[in-house]
Design a protein around this motif. Sequence first.
Motif: not given
Length: 227
Positions: A81-86
Amino acid sequence: MMMSFFDQFMSPVLLGLPLIVLAMMFPTNLINNPTKQWLNNRCSTLQTWFTINFMKQLFSPINMHGQKWALILTSLMMFLMTVNLLGLLPYTFTPTTQLSMNMALAIPMWLSTVIIGMRNQPTISLAHFLPEGTPTPLIPPLIIIETISLFIRPMALGVRLTANLTAGHLLIQLIATAVFVLLPMMPTVAVLTFAILLLLTLLEVAVALIQAYVFVLLLSLYLQENT
């Protein structure tokens, strides 16, 4: 010189060193660690609430042997989730648009579920290749089809995540380029196109979250079959 739209998916390099490792390590610093205080801040409380509800929904149909995977799958979910959003931020790089990275996540996790099934319940795991009551002439082709479907699972996991994120990023870049081209010639059309770009960006945020959830959900289904 015209740059290719696919240059955004190339791993950035600084002084000859690939920055994909830094891009993968940075999201872990955004997750709050639990404290020893009675009350946490709003961000930690929201993170704890999300983690608990996610684990309840994901692991409720899984037996006790599969509950051991709770920490692994929850950590994988938060990481994706964090990698996709960043990756949606300007001047950033999305590691999950690389098929090699997604396959490196999918193959070991899928293979672990298969090994667990073969080790703990080999009869039930092998029974998936041949359903009960299958006519004798259909046994060889059915076993071949089920074997192919088993080995295609990690490829489906990696390709699905890569294709959805890559398509969204390309579409955003195409529409953003159209906005810059139309702005001096047709400002009204450019404003309407920019509104579409904002809606597409919101959609891409939802896709980034949903694809991370789908990746972990399919892994939990594979785990449920083998525990």
